[in-house]
Design a protein around this motif. Structure first.
Motif, PDB file in Angstrom:
ATOM      1  N   LEU A 336       0.850  -1.196   0.000  1.00 26.93           N
ATOM      2  CA  LEU A 336       0.000   0.000   0.000  1.00 26.93           C
ATOM      3  C   LEU A 336       0.889   1.251   0.000  1.00 26.93           C
ATOM      4  CD1 LEU A 336      -2.907   1.149   0.285  1.00 26.93           C
ATOM      5  CD2 LEU A 336      -2.569   1.043   2.769  1.00 26.93           C
ATOM      6  N   ALA A 337       0.714   2.095  -1.001  1.00 23.78           N
ATOM      7  CA  ALA A 337       1.516   3.324  -1.088  1.00 23.78           C
ATOM      8  C   ALA A 337       0.748   4.528  -0.533  1.00 23.78           C
ATOM      9  CB  ALA A 337       1.920   3.584  -2.540  1.00 23.78           C
ATOM     10  N   SER A 346      -3.679   9.424   2.756  1.00 19.85           N
ATOM     11  CA  SER A 346      -2.482   9.380   3.588  1.00 19.85           C
ATOM     12  C   SER A 346      -1.407   8.564   2.860  1.00 19.85           C
ATOM     13  CB  SER A 346      -2.845   8.723   4.920  1.00 19.85           C
ATOM     14  OG  SER A 346      -1.725   8.637   5.721  1.00 19.85           O
ATOM     15  N   PRO A 347      -0.277   9.181   2.536  1.00 21.70           N
ATOM     16  CA  PRO A 347       0.770   8.451   1.795  1.00 21.70           C
ATOM     17  C   PRO A 347       1.601   7.554   2.712  1.00 21.70           C
ATOM     18  CG  PRO A 347       1.421  10.744   2.106  1.00 21.70           C
ATOM     19  CD  PRO A 347       0.062  10.604   2.736  1.00 21.70           C
ATOM     20  N   VAL A 348       0.934   6.572   3.293  1.00 20.02           N
ATOM     21  CA  VAL A 348       1.537   5.754   4.352  1.00 20.02           C
ATOM     22  C   VAL A 348       2.735   4.944   3.867  1.00 20.02           C
ATOM     23  CG1 VAL A 348      -0.519   5.557   5.792  1.00 20.02           C
ATOM     24  CG2 VAL A 348      -0.207   3.979   3.866  1.00 20.02           C
ATOM     25  N   GLY A 349       2.749   4.564   2.587  1.00 17.49           N
ATOM     26  CA  GLY A 349       3.804   3.687   2.103  1.00 17.49           C
ATOM     27  C   GLY A 349       4.803   4.373   1.193  1.00 17.49           C
ATOM     28  N   LEU A 350       4.829   5.711   1.218  1.00 17.82           N
ATOM     29  CA  LEU A 350       5.747   6.462   0.357  1.00 17.82           C
ATOM     30  C   LEU A 350       6.816   7.146   1.194  1.00 17.82           C
ATOM     31  CD1 LEU A 350       3.494   8.422  -2.204  1.00 17.82           C
ATOM     32  CD2 LEU A 350       4.973   6.449  -2.671  1.00 17.82           C
ATOM     33  N   THR A 351       8.054   7.106   0.718  1.00 16.14           N
ATOM     34  CA  THR A 351       9.103   7.895   1.361  1.00 16.14           C
ATOM     35  C   THR A 351       8.988   9.348   0.880  1.00 16.14           C
ATOM     36  OG1 THR A 351      10.646   7.512  -0.441  1.00 16.14           O
ATOM     37  CG2 THR A 351      10.654   5.892   1.359  1.00 16.14           C
ATOM     38  N   ALA A 352       9.768  10.216   1.477  1.00 20.37           N
ATOM     39  CA  ALA A 352       9.687  11.639   1.121  1.00 20.37           C
ATOM     40  C   ALA A 352      10.095  11.880  -0.325  1.00 20.37           C
ATOM     41  CB  ALA A 352      10.568  12.456   2.059  1.00 20.37           C
ATOM     42  N   ASP A 353      10.890  10.967  -0.917  1.00 15.93           N
ATOM     43  CA  ASP A 353      11.245  11.126  -2.324  1.00 15.93           C
ATOM     44  C   ASP A 353      10.454  10.159  -3.218  1.00 15.93           C
ATOM     45  OD1 ASP A 353      12.518   8.901  -1.386  1.00 15.93           O
ATOM     46  OD2 ASP A 353      14.447   9.301  -2.365  1.00 15.93           O
ATOM     47  N   ALA A 354       9.250   9.811  -2.762  1.00 12.57           N
ATOM     48  CA  ALA A 354       8.277   9.049  -3.555  1.00 12.57           C
ATOM     49  C   ALA A 354       8.785   7.669  -3.957  1.00 12.57           C
ATOM     50  CB  ALA A 354       7.836   9.852  -4.782  1.00 12.57           C
ATOM     51  N   ARG A 355       9.376   6.982  -3.009  1.00  9.43           N
ATOM     52  CA  ARG A 355       9.740   5.579  -3.231  1.00  9.43           C
ATOM     53  C   ARG A 355       8.878   4.689  -2.349  1.00  9.43           C
ATOM     54  NH1 ARG A 355      14.224   4.275  -5.921  1.00  9.43           N
ATOM     55  NH2 ARG A 355      15.398   6.023  -6.776  1.00  9.43           N
ATOM     56  N   CYS A 356       8.711   3.457  -2.802  1.00 11.23           N
ATOM     57  CA  CYS A 356       7.954   2.493  -2.010  1.00 11.23           C
ATOM     58  C   CYS A 356       8.742   2.184  -0.738  1.00 11.23           C
ATOM     59  CB  CYS A 356       7.734   1.217  -2.827  1.00 11.23           C
ATOM     60  SG  CYS A 356       7.010  -0.132  -1.874  1.00 11.23           S
ATOM     61  N   ASP A 360      11.521  -0.064  -2.219  1.00  9.38           N
ATOM     62  CA  ASP A 360      12.343   1.056  -2.698  1.00  9.38           C
ATOM     63  C   ASP A 360      12.132   1.397  -4.177  1.00  9.38           C
ATOM     64  OD1 ASP A 360      14.129   3.051  -1.826  1.00  9.38           O
ATOM     65  OD2 ASP A 360      15.763   2.102  -2.940  1.00  9.38           O
ATOM     66  N   GLU A 361      11.078   0.870  -4.753  1.00  9.11           N
ATOM     67  CA  GLU A 361      10.772   1.216  -6.148  1.00  9.11           C
ATOM     68  C   GLU A 361      10.411   2.708  -6.249  1.00  9.11           C
ATOM     69  OE1 GLU A 361      11.040  -0.563  -8.777  1.00  9.11           O
ATOM     70  OE2 GLU A 361       9.559   0.018 -10.286  1.00  9.11           O
ATOM     71  N   ALA A 362      10.973   3.396  -7.252  1.00 15.01           N
ATOM     72  CA  ALA A 362      10.567   4.794  -7.483  1.00 15.01           C
ATOM     73  C   ALA A 362       9.165   4.790  -8.073  1.00 15.01           C
ATOM     74  CB  ALA A 362      11.541   5.466  -8.434  1.00 15.01           C
ATOM     75  N   LEU A 367       5.547  14.834  -4.542  1.00  7.81           N
ATOM     76  CA  LEU A 367       5.211  15.212  -3.175  1.00  7.81           C
ATOM     77  C   LEU A 367       5.679  16.639  -2.915  1.00  7.81           C
ATOM     78  CD1 LEU A 367       6.282  11.888  -1.402  1.00  7.81           C
ATOM     79  CD2 LEU A 367       4.033  12.527  -2.270  1.00  7.81           C
ATOM     80  N   LEU A 368       4.957  17.330  -2.056  1.00  4.84           N
ATOM     81  CA  LEU A 368       5.342  18.693  -1.692  1.00  4.84           C
ATOM     82  C   LEU A 368       5.847  18.689  -0.256  1.00  4.84           C
ATOM     83  CD1 LEU A 368       2.292  20.753  -3.039  1.00  4.84           C
ATOM     84  CD2 LEU A 368       4.596  20.670  -4.019  1.00  4.84           C
ATOM     85  N   ALA A 369       6.886  19.490  -0.004  1.00  5.11           N
ATOM     86  CA  ALA A 369       7.307  19.660   1.380  1.00  5.11           C
ATOM     87  C   ALA A 369       6.171  20.338   2.130  1.00  5.11           C
ATOM     88  CB  ALA A 369       8.562  20.525   1.441  1.00  5.11           C
ATOM     89  N   ARG A 370       5.970  19.963   3.372  1.00  3.41           N
ATOM     90  CA  ARG A 370       4.876  20.579   4.134  1.00  3.41           C
ATOM     91  C   ARG A 370       5.153  22.061   4.320  1.00  3.41           C
ATOM     92  NH1 ARG A 370       1.319  17.224   6.261  1.00  3.41           N
ATOM     93  NH2 ARG A 370       0.580  18.738   7.763  1.00  3.41           N
ATOM     94  N   PRO A 371       4.104  22.881   4.253  1.00  2.00           N
ATOM     95  CA  PRO A 371       4.323  24.329   4.374  1.00  2.00           C
ATOM     96  C   PRO A 371       4.629  24.722   5.812  1.00  2.00           C
ATOM     97  CG  PRO A 371       1.999  23.844   4.354  1.00  2.00           C
ATOM     98  CD  PRO A 371       2.698  22.523   4.154  1.00  2.00           C
TER      99      PRO A 371
END
Ligand code: SF4
Length: 502
Positions: A336-337, A346-356, A360-362, A367-371
């Motif tokens: 689940l990404a 909720s992007p529960v399964g994504l890293t900050a650089d959008a990898r699984c 670790d699949e791209a 994604l946006l940095a939180r304001p």
């Protein structure tokens, strides 16, 4: 306005003009501003080049969209800065699942449309003749951008009726928004000329395209538009590196055949590629198309199965709840990404650089940095001093717009909590309301067992609630104006048809 935003140099001074008496309808149609993308002709007519309709407009008349007019041999736009209430929603409302999942957006809808779909979910604003003066809000580009910035909202969404016919205001505001680090989202049927699409590419980051069908006859008969220009404009912005997602409202017995899903999937795959998300969206009866039921969910599921079998990697169902086809999964390991429930993500399964997070699949997510949190000075209120409005979901209607109006002299927060179920009382959101201001935001069902929402107001802050029939829909009738006897067809559509509820 606090005045920290400077006036855009692109703004042109307003040019007032008056329609002939026999064409006067609403006051909002009286004042016009110079429009772009047209040619003046020797006989005094003008030809608008904004949409592929290429309307030739006589002096004193309006184009098909009714928001662009010929005034003295010049084309003017009648809806510059004229809008329905700006509304805070989530990016999922716009059928955008792969850009900043869960992000708050500031939705801006206007008046008019270059099409006239028989089943339109936003006909009360897309068809300009139904828009009364009391429904029209007036905004400047500075007010829109400041509202987003002061609330820490990173995305402005140009949406609802159709932003194509708001071209000049969208460009002016989106330019200013970019200068303040904001992202612009364009949710549209995209029946637009390539000249118009080219200008949008300068300022728009995300295009959520509503593709009605792959059948040219369907376009002509049901939407009053044409298919090919929509495909051309979509391919144009995609080729310029824009984030594109494609959605299709599957209308019961109209465009929900397997053949429709196959042709749409093939076009996306062949022209845009397998990583462009496709959304099949459930329809509710509305406007002139109330003779059928909502789209059966199994037809949506079948369309999705066809898309996946053809090679679309990310295919979602919209306007459905409690369904796994609203989530995003890693195509490599199946993890689940992004988890979604209705309009909550909720992007529960994504890293900050959008990898699984699992393999670790791209993955094709932006994604946006939180304001930084907005710096509004909020006055605390004890919960015991808050007037409460409870709203319970009914049938398929699982979201409301909450419009709060402040007569207070301080900034208070309105608190929204879950009503009922295992999460009863859990806080969903806090929304600041400035002194004397009016603000509108969405609150929606966030778990399968919740019964509704509890809105906790503040001293001298009042609320009106508007039921939201499905996403990307701007409701214009308050709950007080709606007879609660059916959740199948909005009350206004019933009145338009001259019918009565069962
Ligand atoms: S935007 Fe389209 S519908 Fe409106 S006047 Fe121009 S060509 Fe006609």
């Amino acid at each position: 306005m606090s005045g920290f935003l400077t006036r855009s140099r692109d703004l042109r001074p307003p040019r007032e003009a008056t329609l002939p008496r026999d064409q006067q309808q609403w006051n909002w149609q009286q004042a016009g501003r110079p429009a772009a993308l047209y040619s003046a002709r020797p006989d005094g007519t003008v030809q608008c080049h904004l949409s592929p309709r290429n309307c030739v407009i006589r002096p004193g008349a309006v184009g098909f969209c009714r928001v662009r007019a010929n005034r003295g041999g010049e084309l003017v736009t009648l809806n510059y800065g004229k809008s329905v209430a700006m509304t805070e929603e989530t990016i999922e409302t716009e059928a955008v699942y792969h850009y900043a999942p869960g992000a708050r957006i500031l939705s801006m809808g206007n008046i008019g449309c270059m099409m006239n779909c028989d089943y339109c979910h936003n006909w009360q604003t897309s068809q300009a003749r139904y828009v009364e003066d009391r429904s029209v809000h007036h905004y400047t580009p500075e007010q829109v951008v400041e509202s987003a910035v002061e609330r820490g909202i990173q995305v402005i969404s140009w949406t609802y009726n159709d932003p194509v016919v708001w071209h000049e205001f969208v460009l002016d505001t989106a330019r200013l928004a970019r200068r303040h680090g904001l992202v612009n989202l364009f949710k549209s049927a995209f029946y637009i000329s390539l000249e118009g699409a080219k200008e949008l590419c300068e300022v728009i980051d995300i295009f959520s395209i509503s593709l009605k069908s792959m059948d040219p006859t369907f376009y002509k008969r049901v939407t009053k538009g044409q298919l090919q220009p929509v495909l051309d404009a979509t391919a144009y912005v995609f080729d310029r590196g824009k984030h594109v997602e494609v959605s299709s409202l599957l209308v019961t017995d109209a465009n929900d055949r397997e053949e429709d899903a196959y042709r749409l999937s093939r076009w996306v795959l062949d022209r845009l590629g397998p990583d462009v998300p496709v959304h099949f969206v459930r329809f509710h009866p509305d406007y002139k198309y109330t003779q059928v039921e909502r789209t059966p969910v199994d037809r949506l599921e079948r369309a999705r199965a066809i898309a996946l079998a053809e090679g679309v990697r990310y295919c979602y169902l919209g306007n459905v709840y409690d369904h796994a086809a609203t989530n995003s999964y890693c195509p490599r390991c199946g993890s689940l990404a992004v988890e979604r429930y209705g309009l909550v993500a909720s992007p529960v399964g994504l890293t900050a650089d959008a990898r699984c997070r699992t393999c670790d699949e791209a993955l094709p997510f932006r994604l946006l940095a939180r304001p930084d949190n907005a710096a509004l000075a909020v006055v605390d209120v004890d919960d015991r001093d808050r007037p409460v409005v409870d709203h319970e979901w009914r049938g398929d209607v699982k979201a409301v717009h909450v419009e709060v109006t402040s007569a207070a002299s301080a900034t208070y927060e309105v608190v929204v909590r879950v009503l009922g179920g295992a999460s009863d009382g859990r806080e969903i959101k806090r929304v600041p309301v400035l002194p004397g201001a009016q603000y509108r935001f969405i609150a929606c069902k966030s778990a399968s067992d919740d019964r509704g929402v509890r809105v906790q107001l503040a001293p001298d802050v009042h609320a009106n609630l508007y039921e939201v029939y499905d996403r990307a829909h701007f409701p214009t009738n308050t709950i007080l104006e709606i007879e609660h006897s059916s959740d199948a067809v909005p009350e206004a559509a019933i009145r338009l048809q001259g019918g009565s509820r069962a």
